[in-house]
Design a protein around this motif. Sequence first.
Motif, mmCIF file in Angstrom:
data_model
loop_
_atom_site.group_PDB
_atom_site.id
_atom_site.type_symbol
_atom_site.label_atom_id
_atom_site.label_comp_id
_atom_site.label_asym_id
_atom_site.label_seq_id
_atom_site.Cartn_x
_atom_site.Cartn_y
_atom_site.Cartn_z
ATOM 1 N N GLU A 218 0.835 -1.206 0.000
ATOM 2 C CA GLU A 218 0.000 0.000 0.000
ATOM 3 C C GLU A 218 0.866 1.252 0.000
ATOM 4 O O GLU A 218 0.549 2.242 -0.684
ATOM 5 C CB GLU A 218 -0.922 -0.014 1.215
ATOM 6 C CG GLU A 218 -2.008 -1.087 1.131
ATOM 7 C CD GLU A 218 -2.791 -1.213 2.431
ATOM 8 O OE1 GLU A 218 -2.466 -0.464 3.380
ATOM 9 O OE2 GLU A 218 -3.680 -2.069 2.501
ATOM 10 N N ALA A 219 1.969 1.216 0.727
ATOM 11 C CA ALA A 219 2.881 2.366 0.721
ATOM 12 C C ALA A 219 3.482 2.562 -0.669
ATOM 13 O O ALA A 219 3.638 3.705 -1.142
ATOM 14 C CB ALA A 219 3.989 2.149 1.753
ATOM 15 N N ILE A 222 0.847 4.159 -2.873
ATOM 16 C CA ILE A 222 0.700 5.587 -2.577
ATOM 17 C C ILE A 222 1.823 6.400 -3.221
ATOM 18 O O ILE A 222 1.621 7.519 -3.704
ATOM 19 C CB ILE A 222 0.680 5.802 -1.046
ATOM 20 C CG1 ILE A 222 -0.601 5.192 -0.463
ATOM 21 C CG2 ILE A 222 0.790 7.276 -0.690
ATOM 22 C CD1 ILE A 222 -0.640 5.181 1.038
ATOM 23 N N ASP A 223 3.009 5.791 -3.265
ATOM 24 C CA ASP A 223 4.148 6.469 -3.900
ATOM 25 C C ASP A 223 4.096 6.408 -5.415
ATOM 26 O O ASP A 223 4.996 6.921 -6.093
ATOM 27 C CB ASP A 223 5.456 5.850 -3.410
ATOM 28 C CG ASP A 223 5.733 6.195 -1.959
ATOM 29 O OD1 ASP A 223 5.146 7.175 -1.471
ATOM 30 O OD2 ASP A 223 6.534 5.482 -1.306
#
Length: 328
Positions: A218-219, A222-223
Amino acid sequence: MSTLQTRERGRTATPPLAPPAKRDRGSRIRTALWTGLLALPAVAFFVVFAYLPMAGLVVAFKEFNIADGVFGSPWNGLDNFRYFFSSGEASRILLNTLLLNTLFLAATLAAGITLALMLNEIRGRFFKRVAQSTIFFPYFVSPIVISIILQVLLAGVGGSGGAVNDALGGLGLPTVSWYTEPGPWPWILTIVKVWQMGGYMSVIFLAAITAIPDEVYEAGMIDGASRAQMAWRITVPLLRPTAAVLLVLGVGRIFYGDFGTIYAIVGDNGTLFPTTDVIDTYVFRALRELGDFGTTAAVGLFQSVVGFVLVVTAVLIQRRYAKESSIL
Protein backbone atom coordinates in the motif's frame (compact mmCIF):
# COMPACT_ATOMS: atom_id res chain seq x y z
CA MET A 1 -12.82 -2.91 64.09
CA SER A 2 -10.01 -0.63 63.26
CA THR A 3 -8.35 -0.48 59.87
CA LEU A 4 -5.12 -1.75 61.37
CA GLN A 5 -6.87 -4.88 62.78
CA THR A 6 -8.50 -5.60 59.38
CA ARG A 7 -5.13 -5.47 57.61
CA GLU A 8 -3.60 -7.78 60.22
CA ARG A 9 -6.45 -10.34 59.76
CA GLY A 10 -6.04 -10.23 55.97
CA ARG A 11 -2.35 -10.88 56.27
CA THR A 12 -3.00 -13.87 58.54
CA ALA A 13 -5.60 -15.42 56.12
CA THR A 14 -3.41 -15.19 53.01
CA PRO A 15 -1.40 -18.43 52.48
CA PRO A 16 2.33 -17.97 52.32
CA LEU A 17 3.80 -17.87 48.81
CA ALA A 18 6.98 -19.65 47.75
CA PRO A 19 9.88 -17.41 46.88
CA PRO A 20 9.68 -16.34 43.18
CA ALA A 21 13.17 -17.60 42.42
CA LYS A 22 12.35 -21.06 43.80
CA ARG A 23 9.12 -21.30 41.73
CA ASP A 24 10.94 -20.24 38.57
CA ARG A 25 13.64 -22.85 39.07
CA GLY A 26 11.07 -25.62 39.52
CA SER A 27 9.16 -24.51 36.43
CA ARG A 28 12.34 -24.47 34.37
CA ILE A 29 13.25 -27.98 35.52
CA ARG A 30 9.79 -29.33 34.61
CA THR A 31 9.94 -27.60 31.21
CA ALA A 32 13.38 -29.05 30.55
CA LEU A 33 12.24 -32.54 31.49
CA TRP A 34 9.20 -32.35 29.19
CA THR A 35 11.30 -30.94 26.37
CA GLY A 36 13.85 -33.72 26.78
CA LEU A 37 11.09 -36.32 26.83
CA LEU A 38 9.58 -34.95 23.62
CA ALA A 39 12.99 -34.86 21.93
CA LEU A 40 13.88 -38.40 23.00
CA PRO A 41 12.41 -40.21 19.91
CA ALA A 42 14.18 -37.86 17.51
CA VAL A 43 17.47 -38.21 19.42
CA ALA A 44 17.14 -42.02 19.40
CA PHE A 45 16.40 -41.96 15.66
CA PHE A 46 19.51 -39.94 14.83
CA VAL A 47 21.71 -41.98 17.17
CA VAL A 48 20.61 -45.29 15.62
CA PHE A 49 20.37 -44.29 11.95
CA ALA A 50 22.85 -41.40 11.64
CA TYR A 51 25.60 -41.65 14.25
CA LEU A 52 26.08 -45.37 14.89
CA PRO A 53 26.57 -46.10 11.13
CA MET A 54 29.45 -43.61 11.19
CA ALA A 55 31.54 -46.38 12.75
CA GLY A 56 31.66 -47.87 9.26
CA LEU A 57 33.78 -44.91 8.10
CA VAL A 58 36.83 -46.82 9.35
CA VAL A 59 36.56 -48.78 6.10
CA ALA A 60 38.04 -45.72 4.38
CA PHE A 61 41.30 -46.37 6.24
CA LYS A 62 41.39 -50.16 5.80
CA GLU A 63 42.16 -52.80 3.20
CA PHE A 64 38.66 -54.14 3.48
CA ASN A 65 37.86 -57.77 2.87
CA ILE A 66 34.57 -59.46 3.59
CA ALA A 67 36.11 -62.44 5.43
CA ASP A 68 37.67 -60.26 8.17
CA GLY A 69 34.79 -57.78 8.33
CA VAL A 70 34.84 -54.05 9.00
CA PHE A 71 36.87 -54.09 12.20
CA GLY A 72 39.02 -57.17 11.41
CA SER A 73 40.42 -55.92 8.08
CA PRO A 74 44.00 -54.57 8.16
CA TRP A 75 44.67 -50.82 8.31
CA ASN A 76 46.23 -49.17 5.26
CA GLY A 77 46.35 -45.52 6.35
CA LEU A 78 45.50 -43.07 3.57
CA ASP A 79 46.13 -45.48 0.68
CA ASN A 80 42.48 -45.43 -0.36
CA PHE A 81 42.52 -41.63 -0.63
CA ARG A 82 45.85 -41.70 -2.55
CA TYR A 83 44.41 -44.27 -4.96
CA PHE A 84 41.42 -42.05 -5.75
CA PHE A 85 43.38 -38.82 -6.18
CA SER A 86 46.10 -40.51 -8.26
CA SER A 87 43.63 -42.33 -10.51
CA GLY A 88 43.48 -39.43 -12.98
CA GLU A 89 39.70 -39.21 -12.61
CA ALA A 90 39.54 -37.21 -9.36
CA SER A 91 39.93 -33.74 -10.89
CA ARG A 92 37.34 -34.44 -13.60
CA ILE A 93 34.83 -35.86 -11.13
CA LEU A 94 35.27 -33.04 -8.60
CA LEU A 95 35.00 -30.33 -11.29
CA ASN A 96 31.89 -31.95 -12.79
CA THR A 97 30.27 -32.21 -9.36
CA LEU A 98 30.96 -28.57 -8.50
CA LEU A 99 30.00 -27.24 -11.95
CA LEU A 100 26.74 -29.18 -12.24
CA ASN A 101 25.60 -28.45 -8.70
CA THR A 102 26.45 -24.76 -9.06
CA LEU A 103 24.40 -24.61 -12.26
CA PHE A 104 21.54 -26.51 -10.63
CA LEU A 105 21.53 -24.27 -7.54
CA ALA A 106 21.71 -20.96 -9.40
CA ALA A 107 19.17 -21.97 -12.05
CA THR A 108 16.59 -23.43 -9.64
CA LEU A 109 16.81 -20.41 -7.29
CA ALA A 110 16.35 -17.99 -10.20
CA ALA A 111 13.51 -20.07 -11.64
CA GLY A 112 11.82 -20.36 -8.22
CA ILE A 113 11.88 -16.60 -7.63
CA THR A 114 10.69 -15.82 -11.17
CA LEU A 115 7.83 -18.33 -11.04
CA ALA A 116 6.78 -17.11 -7.57
CA LEU A 117 6.65 -13.51 -8.81
CA MET A 118 4.59 -14.58 -11.82
CA LEU A 119 2.18 -16.66 -9.72
CA ASN A 120 1.80 -13.77 -7.28
CA GLU A 121 0.60 -11.53 -10.08
CA ILE A 122 -2.20 -13.92 -11.13
CA ARG A 123 -5.49 -12.54 -9.84
CA GLY A 124 -7.83 -15.40 -10.76
CA ARG A 125 -7.83 -17.75 -7.77
CA PHE A 126 -8.80 -20.88 -9.75
CA PHE A 127 -6.29 -20.25 -12.52
CA LYS A 128 -3.61 -19.50 -9.91
CA ARG A 129 -4.16 -22.86 -8.20
CA VAL A 130 -4.17 -24.73 -11.52
CA ALA A 131 -0.96 -23.01 -12.61
CA GLN A 132 0.69 -23.70 -9.24
CA SER A 133 -0.25 -27.39 -9.35
CA THR A 134 0.91 -27.69 -12.95
CA ILE A 135 4.39 -26.32 -12.34
CA PHE A 136 4.71 -28.32 -9.09
CA PHE A 137 3.81 -31.63 -10.78
CA PRO A 138 7.28 -32.33 -12.36
CA TYR A 139 8.72 -32.60 -8.83
CA PHE A 140 6.92 -35.96 -8.50
CA VAL A 141 7.98 -37.34 -11.88
CA SER A 142 10.35 -40.28 -11.62
CA PRO A 143 13.90 -39.84 -13.02
CA ILE A 144 13.27 -42.95 -15.14
CA VAL A 145 10.29 -41.24 -16.79
CA ILE A 146 12.42 -38.12 -17.33
CA SER A 147 15.06 -40.31 -18.97
CA ILE A 148 12.49 -41.79 -21.36
CA ILE A 149 11.12 -38.33 -22.24
CA LEU A 150 14.64 -37.10 -23.00
CA GLN A 151 15.33 -40.20 -25.07
CA VAL A 152 12.25 -39.49 -27.19
CA LEU A 153 13.06 -35.78 -27.55
CA LEU A 154 16.76 -36.13 -28.31
CA ALA A 155 17.13 -39.50 -30.03
CA GLY A 156 13.61 -40.50 -31.01
CA VAL A 157 12.06 -43.94 -30.83
CA GLY A 158 14.75 -46.42 -31.89
CA GLY A 159 17.22 -43.58 -32.51
CA SER A 160 15.24 -42.25 -35.46
CA GLY A 161 16.06 -38.59 -34.86
CA GLY A 162 14.04 -37.03 -32.08
CA ALA A 163 11.80 -33.96 -31.91
CA VAL A 164 14.69 -31.59 -31.10
CA ASN A 165 16.68 -32.62 -34.16
CA ASP A 166 13.52 -32.34 -36.28
CA ALA A 167 13.08 -28.77 -35.03
CA LEU A 168 16.75 -27.96 -35.71
CA GLY A 169 16.40 -29.38 -39.22
CA GLY A 170 13.27 -27.29 -39.79
CA LEU A 171 15.22 -24.16 -38.85
CA GLY A 172 18.03 -25.09 -41.22
CA LEU A 173 20.45 -25.85 -38.36
CA PRO A 174 22.70 -28.93 -38.18
CA THR A 175 21.41 -31.83 -36.13
CA VAL A 176 23.30 -33.11 -33.09
CA SER A 177 24.04 -36.65 -31.99
CA TRP A 178 23.13 -35.83 -28.40
CA TYR A 179 24.16 -39.10 -26.78
CA THR A 180 27.69 -38.97 -28.25
CA GLU A 181 28.38 -35.25 -27.60
CA PRO A 182 29.27 -34.52 -23.95
CA GLY A 183 29.43 -30.72 -24.39
CA PRO A 184 25.69 -29.86 -24.25
CA TRP A 185 24.90 -32.16 -21.33
CA PRO A 186 25.57 -29.76 -18.41
CA TRP A 187 22.95 -27.46 -19.94
CA ILE A 188 20.55 -30.29 -20.73
CA LEU A 189 20.77 -31.54 -17.13
CA THR A 190 20.31 -27.98 -15.85
CA ILE A 191 17.14 -27.58 -17.94
CA VAL A 192 15.87 -30.89 -16.58
CA LYS A 193 16.64 -29.77 -13.03
CA VAL A 194 14.84 -26.45 -13.50
CA TRP A 195 11.82 -28.26 -14.97
CA GLN A 196 11.87 -30.69 -12.06
CA MET A 197 12.56 -28.28 -9.15
CA GLY A 198 11.38 -24.86 -10.37
CA GLY A 199 7.81 -25.37 -9.16
CA TYR A 200 8.95 -26.77 -5.82
CA MET A 201 11.18 -23.76 -5.18
CA SER A 202 8.45 -21.34 -6.30
CA VAL A 203 6.09 -22.68 -3.63
CA ILE A 204 8.65 -21.83 -0.94
CA PHE A 205 9.13 -18.32 -2.31
CA LEU A 206 5.37 -17.87 -2.76
CA ALA A 207 4.89 -18.71 0.93
CA ALA A 208 7.48 -16.06 1.78
CA ILE A 209 5.65 -13.52 -0.42
CA THR A 210 2.35 -14.12 1.37
CA ALA A 211 4.09 -13.22 4.65
CA ILE A 212 4.94 -9.72 3.37
CA PRO A 213 2.57 -7.21 5.06
CA ASP A 214 0.00 -5.54 2.80
CA GLU A 215 0.96 -2.18 4.26
CA VAL A 216 4.28 -2.38 2.43
CA TYR A 217 2.55 -2.69 -0.95
CA GLU A 218 0.00 0.00 0.00
CA ALA A 219 2.88 2.37 0.72
CA GLY A 220 4.32 1.55 -2.70
CA MET A 221 0.97 2.25 -4.39
CA ILE A 222 0.70 5.59 -2.58
CA ASP A 223 4.15 6.47 -3.90
CA GLY A 224 2.92 5.71 -7.42
CA ALA A 225 4.90 2.53 -8.03
CA SER A 226 3.70 0.20 -10.78
CA ARG A 227 3.26 -3.53 -10.15
CA ALA A 228 6.54 -4.28 -11.88
CA GLN A 229 8.33 -1.69 -9.74
CA MET A 230 6.78 -3.10 -6.56
CA ALA A 231 7.81 -6.62 -7.57
CA TRP A 232 11.39 -5.55 -8.29
CA ARG A 233 11.89 -3.04 -5.47
CA ILE A 234 9.74 -4.56 -2.69
CA THR A 235 9.12 -8.27 -3.26
CA VAL A 236 12.56 -9.31 -4.53
CA PRO A 237 14.54 -7.58 -1.70
CA LEU A 238 12.20 -9.07 0.92
CA LEU A 239 12.76 -12.54 -0.57
CA ARG A 240 16.50 -12.25 0.06
CA PRO A 241 16.45 -13.94 3.52
CA THR A 242 14.56 -16.95 2.11
CA ALA A 243 16.94 -17.16 -0.85
CA ALA A 244 19.92 -16.94 1.53
CA VAL A 245 18.66 -19.86 3.63
CA LEU A 246 18.02 -21.99 0.52
CA LEU A 247 21.44 -21.02 -0.81
CA VAL A 248 23.19 -22.15 2.38
CA LEU A 249 21.28 -25.44 2.35
CA GLY A 250 22.16 -25.90 -1.32
CA VAL A 251 25.85 -25.13 -0.74
CA GLY A 252 25.89 -27.85 1.90
CA ARG A 253 24.94 -30.37 -0.79
CA ILE A 254 27.02 -28.90 -3.59
CA PHE A 255 29.41 -31.83 -3.37
CA TYR A 256 26.60 -34.34 -3.73
CA GLY A 257 25.63 -35.23 -7.27
CA ASP A 258 21.98 -35.86 -8.03
CA PHE A 259 22.59 -39.59 -8.49
CA GLY A 260 18.96 -40.55 -9.22
CA THR A 261 18.50 -38.08 -12.07
CA ILE A 262 22.01 -38.16 -13.57
CA TYR A 263 22.43 -41.92 -13.53
CA ALA A 264 18.90 -42.51 -14.83
CA ILE A 265 19.59 -40.20 -17.79
CA VAL A 266 23.26 -40.91 -18.54
CA GLY A 267 23.60 -44.46 -17.23
CA ASP A 268 26.84 -46.17 -18.25
CA ASN A 269 27.32 -44.07 -21.38
CA GLY A 270 31.07 -43.48 -21.04
CA THR A 271 31.05 -41.00 -23.94
CA LEU A 272 29.25 -38.49 -21.73
CA PHE A 273 31.43 -39.01 -18.62
CA PRO A 274 33.74 -36.02 -19.36
CA THR A 275 30.89 -33.62 -18.43
CA THR A 276 28.40 -35.75 -16.46
CA ASP A 277 30.38 -38.09 -14.23
CA VAL A 278 30.00 -36.88 -10.61
CA ILE A 279 31.12 -38.26 -7.26
CA ASP A 280 27.97 -40.27 -6.61
CA THR A 281 27.91 -41.95 -10.02
CA TYR A 282 31.66 -42.68 -9.76
CA VAL A 283 31.23 -44.26 -6.31
CA PHE A 284 28.32 -46.38 -7.51
CA ARG A 285 30.18 -47.51 -10.61
CA ALA A 286 33.39 -48.27 -8.69
CA LEU A 287 31.50 -50.26 -6.08
CA ARG A 288 29.53 -52.20 -8.69
CA GLU A 289 32.38 -52.95 -11.10
CA LEU A 290 35.41 -53.18 -8.80
CA GLY A 291 33.86 -53.98 -5.44
CA ASP A 292 36.44 -51.65 -3.87
CA PHE A 293 34.76 -50.76 -0.58
CA GLY A 294 37.81 -48.94 0.81
CA THR A 295 38.11 -46.44 -2.04
CA THR A 296 34.38 -45.80 -2.25
CA ALA A 297 34.22 -45.20 1.51
CA ALA A 298 37.20 -42.82 1.24
CA VAL A 299 35.49 -40.85 -1.54
CA GLY A 300 32.28 -40.69 0.47
CA LEU A 301 34.14 -39.50 3.58
CA PHE A 302 35.96 -36.84 1.53
CA GLN A 303 32.62 -35.75 0.08
CA SER A 304 31.06 -35.40 3.54
CA VAL A 305 34.00 -33.49 5.03
CA VAL A 306 34.11 -31.01 2.14
CA GLY A 307 30.34 -30.57 2.35
CA PHE A 308 30.61 -29.82 6.08
CA VAL A 309 33.38 -27.27 5.48
CA LEU A 310 31.32 -25.60 2.74
CA VAL A 311 28.25 -25.36 5.00
CA VAL A 312 30.27 -23.80 7.83
CA THR A 313 31.90 -21.37 5.40
CA ALA A 314 28.55 -20.40 3.86
CA VAL A 315 26.99 -19.84 7.29
CA LEU A 316 29.93 -17.68 8.41
CA ILE A 317 29.72 -15.60 5.22
CA GLN A 318 25.97 -15.25 5.70
CA ARG A 319 26.41 -14.13 9.30
CA ARG A 320 29.03 -11.64 8.16
CA TYR A 321 27.07 -10.03 5.31
CA ALA A 322 23.40 -10.90 6.00
CA LYS A 323 23.14 -11.41 9.73
CA GLU A 324 19.38 -10.80 9.77
CA SER A 325 18.80 -13.91 7.65
CA SER A 326 21.41 -16.15 9.26
CA ILE A 327 20.15 -19.61 10.18
CA LEU A 328 22.63 -19.96 13.07
